[in-house]
Design a protein around this motif. Structure first.
Motif, PDB file in Angstrom:
ATOM      1  N   LEU A 195      -2.015   1.468   8.046  1.00 27.51           N
ATOM      2  CA  LEU A 195      -1.051   1.683   9.118  1.00 27.51           C
ATOM      3  C   LEU A 195       0.198   0.827   8.969  1.00 27.51           C
ATOM      4  CD1 LEU A 195      -3.614   1.738  12.082  1.00 27.51           C
ATOM      5  CD2 LEU A 195      -2.739   3.692  10.758  1.00 27.51           C
ATOM      6  N   GLY A 196       1.227   1.167   9.756  1.00 25.53           N
ATOM      7  CA  GLY A 196       2.469   0.415   9.746  1.00 25.53           C
ATOM      8  C   GLY A 196       3.435   0.919   8.698  1.00 25.53           C
ATOM      9  N   PRO A 197       4.638   0.375   8.704  1.00 22.87           N
ATOM     10  CA  PRO A 197       5.678   0.866   7.783  1.00 22.87           C
ATOM     11  C   PRO A 197       5.355   0.658   6.307  1.00 22.87           C
ATOM     12  CG  PRO A 197       6.410  -1.124   8.944  1.00 22.87           C
ATOM     13  CD  PRO A 197       5.151  -0.673   9.608  1.00 22.87           C
ATOM     14  N   ASP A 198       4.537  -0.351   5.981  1.00 27.08           N
ATOM     15  CA  ASP A 198       4.165  -0.587   4.588  1.00 27.08           C
ATOM     16  C   ASP A 198       2.767  -0.071   4.270  1.00 27.08           C
ATOM     17  OD1 ASP A 198       6.536  -1.838   3.795  1.00 27.08           O
ATOM     18  OD2 ASP A 198       5.859  -3.794   4.514  1.00 27.08           O
ATOM     19  N   PRO A 218       0.820  -1.216   0.000  1.00 28.51           N
ATOM     20  CA  PRO A 218       0.000   0.000   0.000  1.00 28.51           C
ATOM     21  C   PRO A 218       0.852   1.263   0.000  1.00 28.51           C
ATOM     22  CG  PRO A 218      -0.887  -1.599   1.555  1.00 28.51           C
ATOM     23  CD  PRO A 218       0.444  -2.138   1.106  1.00 28.51           C
ATOM     24  N   ARG A 219       1.934   1.238   0.745  1.00 26.08           N
ATOM     25  CA  ARG A 219       2.822   2.406   0.776  1.00 26.08           C
ATOM     26  C   ARG A 219       3.369   2.704  -0.617  1.00 26.08           C
ATOM     27  NH1 ARG A 219       7.876   3.638   4.891  1.00 26.08           N
ATOM     28  NH2 ARG A 219       8.620   5.515   3.810  1.00 26.08           N
ATOM     29  N   GLU A 227      -1.948  12.036  -4.989  1.00 24.71           N
ATOM     30  CA  GLU A 227      -2.723  13.108  -4.358  1.00 24.71           C
ATOM     31  C   GLU A 227      -3.923  12.545  -3.601  1.00 24.71           C
ATOM     32  OE1 GLU A 227      -3.478  16.360  -7.362  1.00 24.71           O
ATOM     33  OE2 GLU A 227      -2.516  14.838  -8.620  1.00 24.71           O
ATOM     34  N   PHE A 228      -4.525  11.471  -4.161  1.00 23.35           N
ATOM     35  CA  PHE A 228      -5.687  10.831  -3.563  1.00 23.35           C
ATOM     36  C   PHE A 228      -5.448   9.333  -3.508  1.00 23.35           C
ATOM     37  CE2 PHE A 228      -7.174  14.668  -5.626  1.00 23.35           C
ATOM     38  CZ  PHE A 228      -7.946  15.267  -4.640  1.00 23.35           C
ATOM     39  N   VAL A 229      -5.714   8.751  -2.350  1.00 23.55           N
ATOM     40  CA  VAL A 229      -5.609   7.303  -2.186  1.00 23.55           C
ATOM     41  C   VAL A 229      -6.980   6.782  -1.795  1.00 23.55           C
ATOM     42  CG1 VAL A 229      -4.539   5.403  -0.923  1.00 23.55           C
ATOM     43  CG2 VAL A 229      -3.190   7.448  -1.495  1.00 23.55           C
ATOM     44  N   ALA A 277       2.057   5.811   5.489  1.00 25.47           N
ATOM     45  CA  ALA A 277       3.511   6.011   5.511  1.00 25.47           C
ATOM     46  C   ALA A 277       4.029   6.550   4.192  1.00 25.47           C
ATOM     47  CB  ALA A 277       4.217   4.697   5.854  1.00 25.47           C
ATOM     48  N   GLY A 278       3.278   6.329   3.112  1.00 30.73           N
ATOM     49  CA  GLY A 278       3.724   6.806   1.808  1.00 30.73           C
ATOM     50  C   GLY A 278       3.071   8.090   1.354  1.00 30.73           C
ATOM     51  N   MET A 279       2.090   8.569   2.121  1.00 32.33           N
ATOM     52  CA  MET A 279       1.360   9.772   1.714  1.00 32.33           C
ATOM     53  C   MET A 279       1.978  11.019   2.320  1.00 32.33           C
ATOM     54  SD  MET A 279      -2.562   8.322   2.085  1.00 32.33           S
ATOM     55  CE  MET A 279      -3.337   9.810   1.427  1.00 32.33           C
ATOM     56  N   GLY A 280       2.016  12.070   1.545  1.00 31.79           N
ATOM     57  CA  GLY A 280       2.560  13.326   2.028  1.00 31.79           C
ATOM     58  C   GLY A 280       1.488  14.196   2.671  1.00 31.79           C
TER      59      GLY A 280
END
Length: 290
Positions: A77-80, A52-53, A60-62, A84-87
């Motif tokens: 949630l979590g590192p992956d 997912p990350r 811009e949208f997930v 964690a990948g969204m700004g």
């Protein structure tokens, strides 16, 4: 056009993500079964990621449409996880039907990361997803909804903000509560017609044009009369949703006697081996009882 990610490619998510791509949005998908993500990318020309990350990075949208509370936590949630990948300044849109509790939890986590969160469960079933004609009920900040609504329009017939965070999930609960009663009522009407020696299709042709008419009557009466239930929205999923409704009612003091009763009727059908039958199989329980 927006750079988007879509997490979860089940019977709903696969075509929803496809509509995003068809409308010209840049789409990267993630699915727990990687082969399905690869297949989607071949079908629609988008990208796919192993986590997912990875899918969410740079988006811009997930959007997410997964199975339940635990699945949603896993992809967020979590590192992956997607968060964690969204700004900061990006928007997460949850199309899963989940509990109010997990929505509150994830809204808080998103806010801490500077991510806007819109809870946006859908109604319309697999056909609505395939036809880009879903009803989307949303909760969240007005600014976040206003930004996400044009993207969700790719697969929506109607998309409305009902209120603040959680209002979308609460509205979906209203939807499922209403459906439970409608399908049981329709089942009893068709069962009664059969016992009375009437032509069920002829009965529906007449009563569907009056006050008894409903989407369920128009779209499910033929398969109900044919004892065919290998399609549509599975009883296992409906029981998950009704459990969410009943838990929320315990919290807010609402009285849901019909919903509680129909939930038990669906439990009976699960015991008959019908967990994957369509929710309209309530008539099968009545017919089995004689």
């Amino acid at each position: 056009m927006a750079k988007t990610a879509f997490l979860g490619l089940g019977v709903m998510g696969y075509p929803m993500a496809g509509h995003l791509a068809a409308k010209g949005h840049e789409v990267t998908v993630y699915n727990r079964t990687a082969a399905k993500a690869e297949s989607w990318a071949k079908d629609h020309g988008g990208g796919h990621a192993a986590t997912p990350r990875g899918a969410a990075e740079g988006a811009e949208f997930v959007m997410a449409c997964v199975g339940n509370d635990a699945d949603l936590r896993d992809v967020c949630l979590g590192p992956d996880g997607a968060f964690a990948g969204m700004g900061a300044g990006t928007t997460f849109v949850d199309h899963t039907t989940v509990s109010a509790a997990v929505t509150r939890e994830l809204v808080a986590a998103a806010r801490e990361a500077g991510i806007a969160f819109v809870d946006a469960p859908v109604s319309g079933g697999q056909a609505g997803a395939q036809n880009g004609a879903l009803s989307i009920m949303c909760g969240g900040e007005e600014e976040a909804f206003a930004a996400a609504e044009p993207v969700m329009a790719s697969y929506a017939k109607i998309c409305r903000r009902i209120g603040g965070s959680g209002a979308g999930q609460m509205t979906k609960m209203c939807n499922q509560i209403a459906i439970a009663g409608l399908v049981q009522g329709l089942s009893e009407a068709l069962h009664f017609a059969q016992k009375a020696g009437l032509d069920g299709a002829a009965v529906v042709e007449v009563i569907s044009q009056g006050a008894a008419g409903s989407w369920q009557m128009q779209n499910r009466h033929e398969t109900m009369l044919d004892d065919a239930f290998d399609h549509g929205f599975a009883i296992d999923w409906m029981r998950k949703d009704l459990g969410i409704c009943l838990d929320a009612a315990d919290e807010n003091g609402a009285s849901l006697p019909v919903t509680a009763l129909v939930d038990q009727f669906y439990k009976d059908l699960q015991k008959m081996g019908g967990g994957r039958w369509d929710t309209s199989a309530l008539i099968k329980r009545l017919n089995a009882a004689g």
